[in-house]
Structures are given as structure tokens and as C-alpha cells.
Design an enzyme around this catalytic site. Structure first.
Site, PDB file in Angstrom:
ATOM      1  CG  ASP A  84       2.830   5.955   0.807  1.00 11.03           C
ATOM      2  OD1 ASP A  84       1.397   5.969   0.289  1.00 11.03           O
ATOM      3  OD2 ASP A  84       3.158   5.641   1.893  1.00 11.03           O
ATOM      4  CG  HIS A  96      -2.102   0.840   1.203  1.00 10.23           C
ATOM      5  ND1 HIS A  96      -1.848   2.314   0.609  1.00 10.23           N
ATOM      6  CD2 HIS A  96      -3.397   0.714   1.651  1.00 10.23           C
ATOM      7  CE1 HIS A  96      -2.966   2.661   0.634  1.00 10.23           C
ATOM      8  NE2 HIS A  96      -3.982   2.007   1.356  1.00 10.23           N
ATOM      9  CB  CYS A  97       3.664   2.178   1.920  1.00  2.81           C
ATOM     10  SG  CYS A  97       2.697   2.007   3.080  1.00  2.81           S
ATOM     11  CB  ILE A  98       7.132   1.286  -1.411  1.00  2.41           C
ATOM     12  CG1 ILE A  98       7.702   0.896  -0.266  1.00  2.41           C
ATOM     13  CG2 ILE A  98       8.473   1.695  -2.360  1.00  2.41           C
ATOM     14  CD1 ILE A  98       8.364   2.103   0.672  1.00  2.41           C
TER      15      ILE A  98
END
Ligand code: NAD
Length: 420
Positions: free
Chosen positions: A264, A259-261
Site C-alpha cells: 500500500d 497484502h497491505c504493508i
């Protein structure tokens, strides 16, 4: 009855946070828009990797409950927003879930309440998007209620660092808001680090993830030319990592996921471009390199088969590990998807094995995991190790595979083994 905190969004971030707060004696209610999530939690079932059903039972013993009724916010001293922040069409940030959570809070906002946003987002979201929605009813942030941003740093699958012992960054809309948020988190988190304001806290999270994204892209790019030059990059990284200062090891792989790298840093580059009119070039380059990593893996796979006189069309290719990182079940943005897609496009028969995934939904079909790993290894023309889950016996996989392409650099070199 008064509630210490209502946590909105009972997912990978909100649920572990709720557990830590409940176990440290806070009265906690989890608010989630998905009735299945609420019913599951109230029946004692965990749906996230790091928590077991026994953890949910323990939370219930400490008074935790889940609900879909936002009116619980009316009795809350604090509310923390942990809803998703995906990318919309065209790569733009989608603040829909954050806006929906803000609307729920606005309807029940009361004087003295603390509102914290934890969802990862671009700088300015707390002050410029969330605050006006909350203030629409007449209460003013910093005067009548407290508003802060605190990035979530949870690392699913990490057995050493969890919610309690990972330092928590907090930035308030005003210094008083910040102090109120620090006081709240210090009730159940060991170390709290206060920033000047909400923007610094929002940007700290994006710096952390952008740093990882860029360094992974650096080694992913190096892996390509090192292969062409006959240099073992894994050996290079191990050597460099012996330096006790000024270097942190990052490793190449089949691409970034989760979900992040992959998501974001886009929030940051979007924000820089939209507000300042120029690109954040590091992010855009890293995006380009990491996004092509799955394709590069398939190219190398094709070369491996070709060297043995086999076309990829018609070859059976077994993928080991289809989650976005090792030792979890989460498949969001997993590089296994583009790897499998490219393999299909080249005519390969794709099979998969993953100790954490029973069925894998791919291109509208549910693929069943191979039942017998040893038999599948012996049968596949090529096996590609995508995630090194702890259940994998690497020596046995190397021995059993006819041809193994190891994208994690964890097996010994051998006649039938090639590393990325
Ligand atoms: N997963 C991670 O490892 C991780 C790490 C750090 C930061 N984050 C960030 O934390 C945020 C949450 O991510 P996650 O992984 O927990 O998401 P998730 O998808 O696991 O969980 C989100 C939950 O929020 C619920 N929800 C959505 N809209 C809602 C609403 N309006 N009201 C109530 N509930 C609502 C969903 O039903 C879901 O259960 C994101 O911004 C993410 O970028 C995630």
C-alpha cells in the site's frame, strides 16, 4: 428479488464483511470471479483464516449465497468492491481487478444504487477512475446514484477487533453520497467515521499503513546497530513502552509481509511522484530497509553458524513459521520466501515447520513441512523462528534446538539462543 448488498470479491476482506452484514439481517450475495471460491462457499467451505465452515453455515442460515453471475447487481440496493489491488511489474499499482469489477457494476447500475470501493488504492481512484466508468452509461454520481470509498481495516488473526467493532471510515463523492454510505454501514458496524470526501478516506488508509511500515523500518534499522553495539533492543523497546503517552511499541522482525504493508505505501509514493514529480522519501527509505530485513536475517544466521565453526553451505536450517504473520495461514509476500531464497543461495538445506501450512511452494517446488518437530529441531544445525504461532511451545523449542535464532524476540537468551 431485491438484495441489500452484493459484495464483489469473496476474499479476506469481502467474506468477513458479508458475514457481518448477513448476521445483522441484510440480504447479502457474494460475487466472485473465481468459480472454485463460489462453489466452495455454496458448499459451506471457508477459505479464509478468520472464518470456519460453521461461520459459512451460519451465513447460509441468514440467506447468504455466492455467485459468479454479475446480473445479481441488477437487483442490489448497494454493491461493495473488495477485489485485490496488487502491484504490477515495476511496482506500479495494478487496478485491473477494480476496473473489471467496475465494468460488472456499470452493466447493471440503476438509479438510487450505492457503490462503495473498499479495495486499498491511491487517492483519486474513486472519483477519477471508478466514477467515469460508472457514469459512461449516462447516470451521474451524486445525482442518480451514490458513490463512496471506505477503507477496509481488517486485521487477520485479531481476536479482539473484527468487522463490527473496528470503526469504519467512509468518504462520499458528495456529502449526500457520504451520508448514504454512512447509513448503509451503520446497519452492521458499531462506529462509522465520515471524512470530507473520497480522497480523504483513501489517504487515511494509506497513512495508517505507511505509519506501520515506517515504524517497523525504524526498529529494523535500530536492530542492526543495537546488535553491533551490544544493546538488547527488545529490552529497549519494553522500557520505552512503559511511557503511557507519545510512544507506541513496534518490533523488529524478518521483514514485512501480507497484502497491505509491503504494497500500500507504494501506491502513495507512486501517486506523489506521478502527480507532483517528487518522492515521498519516508516510504522509499522504509521500503529499502524492510526489503533488506530478510537478507540481514540470513547474514546473522551465517555469522551464528560461523561462530560455531560451521559453514552455511551444507548446513540444515529449519524455518519455523512461514506465513506473513502469526496465527494465520496466509503466505502472501511472506518474508520467509526471501529468507529461504538467500539460504538456498548460500547452499543451506532448508526445511520448514508451520502449524498452519502443510505444503509450502518455494522456487517451483512443493516443500513438505517436517513431520516431527522435536526430531527436526534436534537434527537441524540452525533453527530460525520467523513467526511465533500460538501453537509453538517456546521453552521446548529453545531446549530442543541445537542452535536457535529468534527473529521475534520471544525466547529467553541462552547459550544456544540468539535474538535478532
Ligand atoms: N487481507 C487483508 O488483510 C486486507 C486488509 C485491509 C485491506 N485489504 C485490501 O482489500 C482488498 C482485497 O484484499 P483481499 O485480501 O480480500 O483479497 P483476496 O485475494 O483474498 O480476495 C479477492 C477476491 O476477489 C476476487 N476477484 C478478483 N477480481 C474480481 C472481479 N473482477 N469480480 C469478482 N471477483 C473478483 C478473487 O477471486 C478473490 O476471491 C485489497 O485492496 C487489499 O489491499 C486487505
Amino acid at each position: 428479488m431485491a438484495v441489500d448488498v452484493v459484495i464483489i470479491g469473496m476474499g479476506y476482506v469481502g467474506l468477513p464483511l458479508a458475514r457481518e452484514a448477513a448476521l445483522r439481517g441484510l440480504s447479502v450475495v457474494g460475487l466472485d470471479a473465481n468459480p472454485d471460491v463460489v462453489a466452495g462457499l455454496n458448499a459451506g467451505r471457508s477459505h479464509v483464516d478468520d472464518l470456519h465452515d460453521s461461520d459459512i453455515a451460519e451465513m447460509h442460515e441468514h440467506g447468504f449465497r455466492a455467485t459468479s453471475d454479475a446480473d445479481v447487481i441488477a437487483d442490489a440496493d448497494a454493491t461493495v468492491i473488495c477485489v485485490p489491488t496488487p502491484l504490477a511489474e515495476g511496482g506500479l499499482p495494478d487496478l485491473g481487478p477494480v476496473n473489471a469489477a467496475a465494468a460488472s457494476i456499470a452493466a447493471y447500475l440503476h438509479p438510487g444504487m450505492l457503490v462503495v470501493l473498499e479495495s486499498t488504492t491511491y487517492p483519486g481512484t474513486t472519483d477519477d477512475v471508478l466514477r467515469p466508468m460508472l457514469e459512461a452509461g449516462g447516470l451521474v454520481a451524486g445525482e442518480d446514484f451514490h458513490l463512496a470509498f471506505s477503507p477496509e481495516r481488517i486485521d487477520p488473526g485479531n481476536a479482539t477487533y473484527g468487522v463490527r467493532n473496528t470503526p469504519k471510515v467512509v468518504g462520499g463523492h458528495t456529502p449526500k453520497c457520504g451520508a448514504r454510505a454512512v447509513e448503509f454501514y451503520e446497519r452492521f458496524i458499531d462506529t462509522v467515521v465520515q471524512t470530507k470526501g473520497t480522497r480523504e478516506a483513501e489517504t487515511a488508509k494509506l497513512l495508517e499503513n505507511t505509519y506501520r511500515h515506517i515504524n517497523i523500518a525504524l526498529v529494523n534499522e535500530m536492530s542492526r546497530f543495537c546488535h553491533d553495539l551490544g544493546i538488547d533492543l527488545w529490552d529497549v523497546i519494553n522500557a520505552a513502552d512503559s511511557k503511557p503517552f507519545g510512544f507506541q511499541a513496534f518490533y523488529p522482525g524478518p521483514g514485512v509481509g501480507g497484502h497491505c504493508i509491503p504494497i500500500d505505501p507504494n501506491y502513495l509514493s507512486y501517486n506523489v511522484r506521478a502527480r507532483l514529480g517528487y518522492p515521498f522519501r519516508f516510504v522509499e527509505l522504509a521500503q529499502e530497509i524492510n526489503a533488506t530485513a530478510p537478507h540481514y536475517v540470513v547474514q546473522r544466521a551465517q555469522d551464528l553458524l560461523n561462530d560455531r565453526g560451521m559453514p552455511m553451505r551444507g548446513a540444515t536450517v529449519l524455518l519455523l513459521g512461514v506465513t506473513y504473520k502469526a496465527d494465520i495461514a496466509d503466505q502472501r509476500e511472506s518474508p520467509a520466501h526471501p529468507v529461504a531464497k538467500h539460504l538456498y543461495d548460500h547452499g543451506a538445506h532448508v526445511q520448514f515447520h508451520d502449524p498452519n501450512v502443510e505444503t509450502w511452494r518455494f522456487q517451483g517446488h512443493d516443500l513438505n513441512r517436517v513431520a516431527d518437530l522435536d526430531a527436526a529441531l534436534a537434527d537441524a544445525d540452525l533453527t530460525i523462528l520467523l513467526q511465533n504461532h500460538r501453537e509453538y511451545d517456546l521453552a521446548s523449542i529453545s531446549r530442543g534446538a541445537r542452535l536457535l535464532f529468534d527473529t521475534r524476540g520471544v525466547t529467553e537468551d541462552g547459550a544456544n539462543v540468539e535474538r535478532l
